[in-house]
Design a protein around this motif. Structure first.
Motif, PDB file in Angstrom:
ATOM      1  N   ARG A 197       7.794 -10.874  11.386  1.00  0.00           N
ATOM      2  CA  ARG A 197       8.964 -10.552  10.695  1.00  0.00           C
ATOM      3  C   ARG A 197       8.690 -10.101   9.070  1.00  0.00           C
ATOM      4  NH1 ARG A 197      13.201  -9.610   8.469  1.00  0.00           N
ATOM      5  NH2 ARG A 197      14.615 -10.971   8.008  1.00  0.00           N
ATOM      6  N   VAL A 198       9.420  -9.154   8.701  1.00  0.00           N
ATOM      7  CA  VAL A 198       9.046  -8.459   7.406  1.00  0.00           C
ATOM      8  C   VAL A 198      10.332  -8.623   6.398  1.00  0.00           C
ATOM      9  CG1 VAL A 198       8.495  -6.144   6.223  1.00  0.00           C
ATOM     10  CG2 VAL A 198       7.324  -6.869   8.465  1.00  0.00           C
ATOM     11  N   SER A 199      10.134  -9.213   5.073  1.00  0.00           N
ATOM     12  CA  SER A 199      11.095  -8.840   4.136  1.00  0.00           C
ATOM     13  C   SER A 199      10.388  -8.413   2.914  1.00  0.00           C
ATOM     14  CB  SER A 199      11.912 -10.282   4.067  1.00  0.00           C
ATOM     15  OG  SER A 199      12.912 -10.196   3.089  1.00  0.00           O
ATOM     16  N   TYR A 200      10.372  -7.093   2.613  1.00  0.00           N
ATOM     17  CA  TYR A 200       9.845  -6.664   1.339  1.00  0.00           C
ATOM     18  C   TYR A 200      10.858  -5.964   0.281  1.00  0.00           C
ATOM     19  CZ  TYR A 200       6.520  -3.468  -1.255  1.00  0.00           C
ATOM     20  OH  TYR A 200       5.930  -2.876  -2.223  1.00  0.00           O
ATOM     21  N   THR A 201      10.511  -6.260  -0.957  1.00  0.00           N
ATOM     22  CA  THR A 201      11.277  -5.623  -2.048  1.00  0.00           C
ATOM     23  C   THR A 201      10.446  -5.105  -3.078  1.00  0.00           C
ATOM     24  OG1 THR A 201      12.928  -7.426  -1.949  1.00  0.00           O
ATOM     25  CG2 THR A 201      13.165  -6.197  -3.867  1.00  0.00           C
ATOM     26  N   TYR A 202      10.653  -3.833  -3.575  1.00  0.00           N
ATOM     27  CA  TYR A 202      10.076  -3.286  -4.628  1.00  0.00           C
ATOM     28  C   TYR A 202      10.973  -2.401  -5.448  1.00  0.00           C
ATOM     29  CZ  TYR A 202       6.197  -0.585  -7.009  1.00  0.00           C
ATOM     30  OH  TYR A 202       5.541   0.253  -7.863  1.00  0.00           O
ATOM     31  N   THR A 203      10.762  -2.599  -6.867  1.00  0.00           N
ATOM     32  CA  THR A 203      11.463  -1.578  -7.710  1.00  0.00           C
ATOM     33  C   THR A 203      10.623  -0.587  -8.442  1.00  0.00           C
ATOM     34  OG1 THR A 203      12.453  -3.935  -8.490  1.00  0.00           O
ATOM     35  CG2 THR A 203      12.918  -2.068  -9.695  1.00  0.00           C
ATOM     36  N   PHE A 204      11.045   0.538  -8.269  1.00  0.00           N
ATOM     37  CA  PHE A 204      10.622   1.775  -9.016  1.00  0.00           C
ATOM     38  C   PHE A 204      11.037   1.778 -10.372  1.00  0.00           C
ATOM     39  CE2 PHE A 204      10.020   2.763  -4.762  1.00  0.00           C
ATOM     40  CZ  PHE A 204       8.727   3.406  -4.361  1.00  0.00           C
TER      41      PHE A 204
ATOM     42  N   SER B 220       5.983   7.431  -1.131  1.00  0.00           N
ATOM     43  CA  SER B 220       5.866   7.701   0.305  1.00  0.00           C
ATOM     44  C   SER B 220       6.779   8.278   1.004  1.00  0.00           C
ATOM     45  CB  SER B 220       5.322   6.291   0.948  1.00  0.00           C
ATOM     46  OG  SER B 220       6.598   5.252   0.917  1.00  0.00           O
ATOM     47  N   SER B 221       6.643   8.550   2.112  1.00  0.00           N
ATOM     48  CA  SER B 221       7.653   9.332   3.019  1.00  0.00           C
ATOM     49  C   SER B 221       8.515   8.123   3.680  1.00  0.00           C
ATOM     50  CB  SER B 221       7.134  10.039   4.143  1.00  0.00           C
ATOM     51  OG  SER B 221       6.594   9.117   5.097  1.00  0.00           O
ATOM     52  N   VAL B 222       8.022   6.792   3.384  1.00  0.00           N
ATOM     53  CA  VAL B 222       8.871   5.737   4.156  1.00  0.00           C
ATOM     54  C   VAL B 222      10.081   5.464   3.384  1.00  0.00           C
ATOM     55  CG1 VAL B 222       8.890   3.272   4.522  1.00  0.00           C
ATOM     56  CG2 VAL B 222       6.752   4.442   4.972  1.00  0.00           C
ATOM     57  N   PHE B 223      10.133   5.536   2.317  1.00  0.00           N
ATOM     58  CA  PHE B 223      11.433   5.407   1.288  1.00  0.00           C
ATOM     59  C   PHE B 223      12.057   7.023   0.860  1.00  0.00           C
ATOM     60  CE2 PHE B 223       9.067   1.338   0.714  1.00  0.00           C
ATOM     61  CZ  PHE B 223       9.972   0.581   1.255  1.00  0.00           C
ATOM     62  N   GLN B 224      11.758   7.981   1.602  1.00  0.00           N
ATOM     63  CA  GLN B 224      12.399   9.115   1.277  1.00  0.00           C
ATOM     64  C   GLN B 224      13.652   9.342   2.186  1.00  0.00           C
ATOM     65  OE1 GLN B 224      11.515  11.272  -1.109  1.00  0.00           O
ATOM     66  NE2 GLN B 224      10.112   9.566  -1.664  1.00  0.00           N
ATOM     67  N   PHE B 225      14.739   8.656   1.858  1.00  0.00           N
ATOM     68  CA  PHE B 225      16.213   8.763   2.519  1.00  0.00           C
ATOM     69  C   PHE B 225      17.132   8.997   1.434  1.00  0.00           C
ATOM     70  CE2 PHE B 225      14.845   4.466   2.212  1.00  0.00           C
ATOM     71  CZ  PHE B 225      15.930   4.006   1.907  1.00  0.00           C
TER      72      PHE B 225
ATOM     73  N   LEU C 189      15.641  -0.281  -6.575  1.00  0.00           N
ATOM     74  CA  LEU C 189      15.336  -1.090  -5.821  1.00  0.00           C
ATOM     75  C   LEU C 189      15.257  -0.548  -4.334  1.00  0.00           C
ATOM     76  CD1 LEU C 189      14.884  -4.544  -6.030  1.00  0.00           C
ATOM     77  CD2 LEU C 189      16.672  -4.506  -4.345  1.00  0.00           C
ATOM     78  N   VAL C 190      14.140  -0.886  -3.432  1.00  0.00           N
ATOM     79  CA  VAL C 190      14.087  -0.736  -2.155  1.00  0.00           C
ATOM     80  C   VAL C 190      13.747  -1.899  -1.355  1.00  0.00           C
ATOM     81  CG1 VAL C 190      13.617   1.950  -2.347  1.00  0.00           C
ATOM     82  CG2 VAL C 190      11.576   0.076  -2.426  1.00  0.00           C
ATOM     83  N   THR C 191      14.208  -1.832  -0.323  1.00  0.00           N
ATOM     84  CA  THR C 191      13.878  -2.950   0.568  1.00  0.00           C
ATOM     85  C   THR C 191      13.521  -2.688   1.806  1.00  0.00           C
ATOM     86  OG1 THR C 191      16.217  -3.358   1.258  1.00  0.00           O
ATOM     87  CG2 THR C 191      15.514  -4.550  -0.710  1.00  0.00           C
TER      88      THR C 191
ATOM     89  N   ALA D 273       0.752  -1.423  -0.130  1.00  0.00           N
ATOM     90  CA  ALA D 273      -0.123  -0.039  -0.024  1.00  0.00           C
ATOM     91  C   ALA D 273       0.781   1.367   0.125  1.00  0.00           C
ATOM     92  CB  ALA D 273      -1.062   0.107   1.215  1.00  0.00           C
ATOM     93  N   VAL D 274       1.987   1.382   0.737  1.00  0.00           N
ATOM     94  CA  VAL D 274       2.920   2.225   0.678  1.00  0.00           C
ATOM     95  C   VAL D 274       3.553   2.597  -0.732  1.00  0.00           C
ATOM     96  CG1 VAL D 274       5.130   3.313   1.555  1.00  0.00           C
ATOM     97  CG2 VAL D 274       3.486   1.985   3.273  1.00  0.00           C
ATOM     98  N   THR D 275       4.179   1.536  -1.278  1.00  0.00           N
ATOM     99  CA  THR D 275       4.616   1.880  -2.686  1.00  0.00           C
ATOM    100  C   THR D 275       3.503   1.732  -3.767  1.00  0.00           C
ATOM    101  OG1 THR D 275       5.032  -0.813  -2.780  1.00  0.00           O
ATOM    102  CG2 THR D 275       6.745   0.487  -2.003  1.00  0.00           C
TER     103      THR D 275
END
Length: 144
Positions: A122-129, A139-144, A111-113, A93-95
């Motif tokens: 436990r969380v293991s997530y991968t997404y490719t923009f 989202s602000s989650v991956f703003q770094f 790629l963000v993880t 939902a975030v990505t």
């Protein structure tokens, strides 16, 4: 002779039993671990150029802890934790949130993880923009 062997065996059993009991009594008590009121939430977020986790080199990484307060090396942990709480930790939902930015359609994958624990799970997530512009508009989650 038979009585002597039995007496020695009985004596040895008594001595060993006494030693085992005193060793248990001398062992320090293990401190009880308090889990606190909150389920643990500790994440490591990474970002890198590439299409797959196996071939992407991590370029940036931050930590994010959301309980009991938002902390970590993330530049805006309060906003990132608020966004994750709003979607109950669903990184899809975030990505997949619509971007407010206008971006070109070039293919330069980013790629963000997210790895760690979200509210005790436990969380293991991968997404490719598609590119860094698409990631920056997410989202602000991956703003770094």
């Amino acid at each position: 002779m038979r009585y002597t062997t039995g007496a020695v065996a009985l004596g040895a059993a008594l001595v060993l039993g006494t030693l085992a009991t005193s060793a248990q009594a001398a062992a320090p008590a293990q401190p009880s671990r308090s889990g606190g009121l909150y389920a643990p939430t500790e994440l490591v977020l990474t970002m890198g150029q590439g299409e797959s986790r196996a071939t992407t080199t991590v370029q940036r990484a931050v930590t994010l802890s959301c309980t009991p307060v938002a902390t970590g090396s993330h530049p805006d942990p309060k906003s990132a934790c608020a966004q994750l709480r709003a979607v109950a930790g669903d990184f899809n939902a975030v990505t997949s949130a619509p971007s407010q930015r206008l971006c070109t359609k070039e293919w330069a994958p980013v790629l963000v993880t997210a790895d760690g624990v979200w509210q005790g799970k436990r969380v293991s997530y991968t997404y490719t923009f598609a590119n860094s512009c698409m990631m920056a508009g997410s989202s602000s989650v991956f703003q770094f």
